[in-house]
Motif scaffolding. Structure first.
Motif, PDB file in Angstrom:
ATOM      1  N   MET A 277      17.674   1.257   2.817  1.00 24.24           N
ATOM      2  CA  MET A 277      16.600   0.575   3.526  1.00 24.24           C
ATOM      3  C   MET A 277      15.238   0.985   2.971  1.00 24.24           C
ATOM      4  O   MET A 277      14.945   2.175   2.842  1.00 24.24           O
ATOM      5  N   CYS A 278      14.427  -0.013   2.673  1.00 24.66           N
ATOM      6  CA  CYS A 278      13.085   0.203   2.137  1.00 24.66           C
ATOM      7  C   CYS A 278      12.056  -0.294   3.152  1.00 24.66           C
ATOM      8  O   CYS A 278      12.037  -1.484   3.491  1.00 24.66           O
ATOM      9  N   PHE A 279      11.226   0.621   3.639  1.00 27.96           N
ATOM     10  CA  PHE A 279      10.178   0.291   4.610  1.00 27.96           C
ATOM     11  C   PHE A 279       8.879   0.101   3.827  1.00 27.96           C
ATOM     12  O   PHE A 279       8.369   1.048   3.226  1.00 27.96           O
ATOM     13  N   VAL A 280       8.364  -1.113   3.832  1.00 26.66           N
ATOM     14  CA  VAL A 280       7.204  -1.480   3.023  1.00 26.66           C
ATOM     15  C   VAL A 280       5.991  -1.679   3.921  1.00 26.66           C
ATOM     16  O   VAL A 280       6.052  -2.411   4.919  1.00 26.66           O
ATOM     17  N   ALA A 281       4.885  -1.023   3.583  1.00 29.27           N
ATOM     18  CA  ALA A 281       3.639  -1.188   4.331  1.00 29.27           C
ATOM     19  C   ALA A 281       2.647  -1.988   3.505  1.00 29.27           C
ATOM     20  O   ALA A 281       2.376  -1.661   2.351  1.00 29.27           O
TER      21      ALA A 281
ATOM     22  N   VAL B 169       0.817  -1.216   0.000  1.00 30.75           N
ATOM     23  CA  VAL B 169       0.000   0.000   0.000  1.00 30.75           C
ATOM     24  C   VAL B 169       0.853   1.269   0.000  1.00 30.75           C
ATOM     25  O   VAL B 169       0.408   2.322  -0.448  1.00 30.75           O
ATOM     26  N   ASP B 170       2.108   1.179   0.499  1.00 25.31           N
ATOM     27  CA  ASP B 170       2.991   2.345   0.487  1.00 25.31           C
ATOM     28  C   ASP B 170       4.404   1.886   0.811  1.00 25.31           C
ATOM     29  O   ASP B 170       4.616   0.804   1.391  1.00 25.31           O
ATOM     30  N   MET B 171       5.399   2.724   0.437  1.00 26.27           N
ATOM     31  CA  MET B 171       6.799   2.440   0.733  1.00 26.27           C
ATOM     32  C   MET B 171       7.511   3.740   1.090  1.00 26.27           C
ATOM     33  O   MET B 171       7.096   4.812   0.678  1.00 26.27           O
ATOM     34  N   SER B 172       8.613   3.600   1.827  1.00 29.42           N
ATOM     35  CA  SER B 172       9.465   4.737   2.150  1.00 29.42           C
ATOM     36  C   SER B 172      10.903   4.254   2.162  1.00 29.42           C
ATOM     37  O   SER B 172      11.216   3.232   2.780  1.00 29.42           O
TER      38      SER B 172
END
Length: 221
Positions: free
Chosen positions: A38-42, A30-33
């Motif tokens: 480092m990739c934070f995946v939601a 649904v979203d990433m940062s």
């Protein structure tokens, strides 16, 4: 890097029409940062942290103890110590990877309006948190939140206080982001945001005469 509802995160070289690498997170993204490598995946229910250099999963978290409803957006902290997530019920949660001592995860209400729609029953109308963005401004880590109630708010992560909030912009704030500084760091200064109806209330509330807009705000604490 891109993430999709096929449950895949793909890393691209802009000179090539095919992805250089793919990681399957086994749930719609649904979203990433991304901060550095480092990739934070939601996903709707979980957070997966990926190392884009080694192309592997390094951490997986279930934030449902702090967030009872579906996750809508995510933003990684500039120092990669944690992240913020926003939900469809107007709540934001600050979460730390090392959740102890002075860095304890906590939720707070960001986009609810007790007077929306002419309510007189002392209950709040709930709006989705659509976008989150961090910036290191001076000694403060500032978080910007954008919501379906048509407002943008700025928060000090460490003091846990709201610094300021916009007036109602007349349309959903669909997304927003701070400008990038030297070495692509989230230095703040300029906050860009877009207003556009997000269809959370269906076609009955769509107003064709309301234009989609992209606006810039000079931010100073």
């Amino acid at each position: 890097a891109t993430g999709g509802w096929d449950g895949c995160v793909k890393v691209w070289d802009c000179k090539s029409p095919t992805a250089g690498a793919t990681i399957n997170v086994n749930a719609p993204v649904v979203d990433m940062s991304i901060v550095d490598n480092m990739c934070f995946v939601a996903t709707a229910r979980k957070i997966i942290i990926l190392d884009l250099v080694q192309m592997r999963e390094v951490h997986r978290m279930d934030p449902l103890t702090n967030m009872a409803h579906q996750i809508r957006c995510i933003a990684a902290m500039p120092n990669k110590a944690g992240f913020a997530i926003g939900s469809i019920e107007g709540r934001v949660c600050i979460m730390y990877l090392n959740n102890q001592g002075s860095t304890v995860s906590f939720p707070f209400v960001a986009h609810r309006d007790p007077g929306a729609g002419g309510r007189t029953d002392h209950k709040s109308e709930v709006f989705s948190v659509n976008s989150l963005s961090f910036a290191q401004i001076g000694t403060s880590t500032v978080l910007a939140t954008a919501g379906s109630n048509g407002t943008v708010a700025f928060w000090d992560k460490d003091t846990k206080k709201r610094l300021s909030a916009s007036r109602n912009l007349g349309s959903t704030v669909a997304c927003g982001a701070f400008s990038r500084g030297q070495h692509n760091t989230p230095a703040g200064g300029i906050y860009a945001y877009a207003t556009s109806y997000d269809w959370t209330k269906g076609a009955a509330h769509y107003i064709p005469s309301n234009p989609s807009r992209i606006m810039l705000k000079k931010y100073s604490k």
